[in-house]
Design a protein around this motif. Structure first.
Motif: not given
Length: 174
Positions: A1-4, A151-157
């Protein structure tokens, strides 16, 4: 699933800095992640990124800057709403949520709950109430959000990035 992608309203720089410092202080105290202060307009957009960017760019050209009033602290058992400031669901804020939902092809949230999070995490109830007692349960902070961003929520905030920021350039009907 792609990153939202997430669609956020951004406070102006002085308000942003004030809340960033508070979030940083609280996160250090309780061992939770730091993140960029924002009010989520729409979360979890899974359409192709180029399509989302095009729609948000068009949205920004039609939305006027949005007044936001934060009044009162709240908390929940949800990780991303551990401790937060409630945003009054003004007519302008609700209209922006509906317009964004319409342009992005997602249903508006029946329970849209605008807020500015102060802590992401899982804290015990007594920790949350102690923090509220220390920083005060009553706030009255107003600002005008003149930008929206994706916002691209990749990894930790702490690692989340804002690859697309748009000025709200529409005219107010008032």
């Amino acid at each position: 699933m792609p990153t939202p992608l997430y669609l956020w309203l951004m406070p102006p720089a002085p308000t942003q800095q004030r809340f960033a410092a508070l979030i940083d202080r609280l996160s250090r105290r309780v061992g939770t992640p730091c993140f960029i202060p924002h009010v989520t307009l729409i979360g979890s957009l899974f359409s192709p990124e180029s399509e989302v960017v095009r729609c948000v760019e068009q949205l920004a050209s039609t939305l006027a800057p949005i007044p936001v009033r934060l009044a009162g602290l709240g908390w929940s058992d949800q990780y991303y709403r551990c401790l937060f400031m409630r945003a009054e669901p003004s007519a302008e804020l609700l209209a922006a949520h509906r317009e964004a939902s319409d342009r992005l092809g997602v249903p508006p949230e029946a329970d849209f709950f605008p807020h500015l999070s102060l802590i992401y995490g899982n804290l015990a109830e007594n920790e949350k109430t102690q923090i509220v007692q220390e920083i005060g349960a009553s706030f009255d902070v107003s600002f005008t959000a003149a930008q929206i961003c994706l916002c691209r929520p990749v990894g930790s905030p702490e690692q989340w990035r804002l690859p697309y920021v748009f000025a709200l350039t529409g005219r107010s009907d008032r």
